[in-house]
Write an enzyme that holds these catalytic residues in place. Sequence first.
Site, short mmCIF file in Angstrom:
data_model
loop_
_atom_site.label_atom_id
_atom_site.label_comp_id
_atom_site.label_asym_id
_atom_site.label_seq_id
_atom_site.Cartn_x
_atom_site.Cartn_y
_atom_site.Cartn_z
NE ARG A 176 -3.70 0.01 2.55
CZ ARG A 176 -4.44 0.29 3.62
NH1 ARG A 176 -4.35 -0.47 4.71
NH2 ARG A 176 -5.24 1.33 3.63
CB CYS A 235 -2.45 3.25 9.98
SG CYS A 235 -3.85 3.80 11.01
#
Length: 278
Positions: A176, A235
């Site tokens: 990611r 995050c």
Amino acid sequence: MSPLIEITDSRVFDPEAIIIDVRAGANAYERYLAGHLPNAIYANLDDDLAEHPADPAFGGRHPLPSLTDFTATLGSWGIRPDSHVIVYDDKAGAMGGARLWWMLRSIGHTNVQVLNGGLKAATDEGLELSTDVYTPIAVTPYPVPPAYRNTVNIEEVEAAAKADDRVVIDVREGQRYLGYTEPLDLVAGHIPGAVNLFYSTSLSPEGKYLTSQALATIYKETIGDVNPQDVIVHCGSGVTACHTLLGMEQAGISGAKLYVGSWSEWSRRDLPIATENK
């Protein structure tokens, strides 16, 4: 007080302790009903530990609830300022357990610990789980503090990511971060200048945190000589980052801050985005 507690610690079974089971994802409540620690109160990450955002571009997918709502929830769970609170989830603390730990610490409640290894630690130890729905005895709403402490906004993150004396840590999976895939948000990639340290680096194969010494080595390699108070952790939506903040605290590295909006906010604001090749 250590931010972690082991399932073998007798305080886990102290009738005065407040045990909170924080599940997330599909069928969270059904999973709670299928088995949880005795006397554990069910908490839902989306409903109890976050607001439902009108627009994730301003606050991310899991913005913090108002202080009035959060402290009212604490009172409904029977939590007072002197209560010993023990929290856990079924994802080694990464999906709700550490988030509640961080929220309580952020409002000044220090008597809170996360069960090391989460629900798996209990089953590995052979503990018989309960299927009873535990209803707590509500108390007066928790005193409302002036603010959540140790948070930063998007402007501070942007400035910190460009500064040599600050560090922004992205704890999402490397795929990611590098921009290869993005299963939850609109755009793949990362904040330019942010470094990647996947949160699970702090875990043993059994799903427990590594030793304090091992954690300190990992985090110091990442932040170098930067003052922990100049470290920002994020995050996807401000949940799993709390797992790393807990690990840093366990390692004796205190003062790092949470970017609550995280990638879910940044990636929706038409700001620069970095990938492996950019």
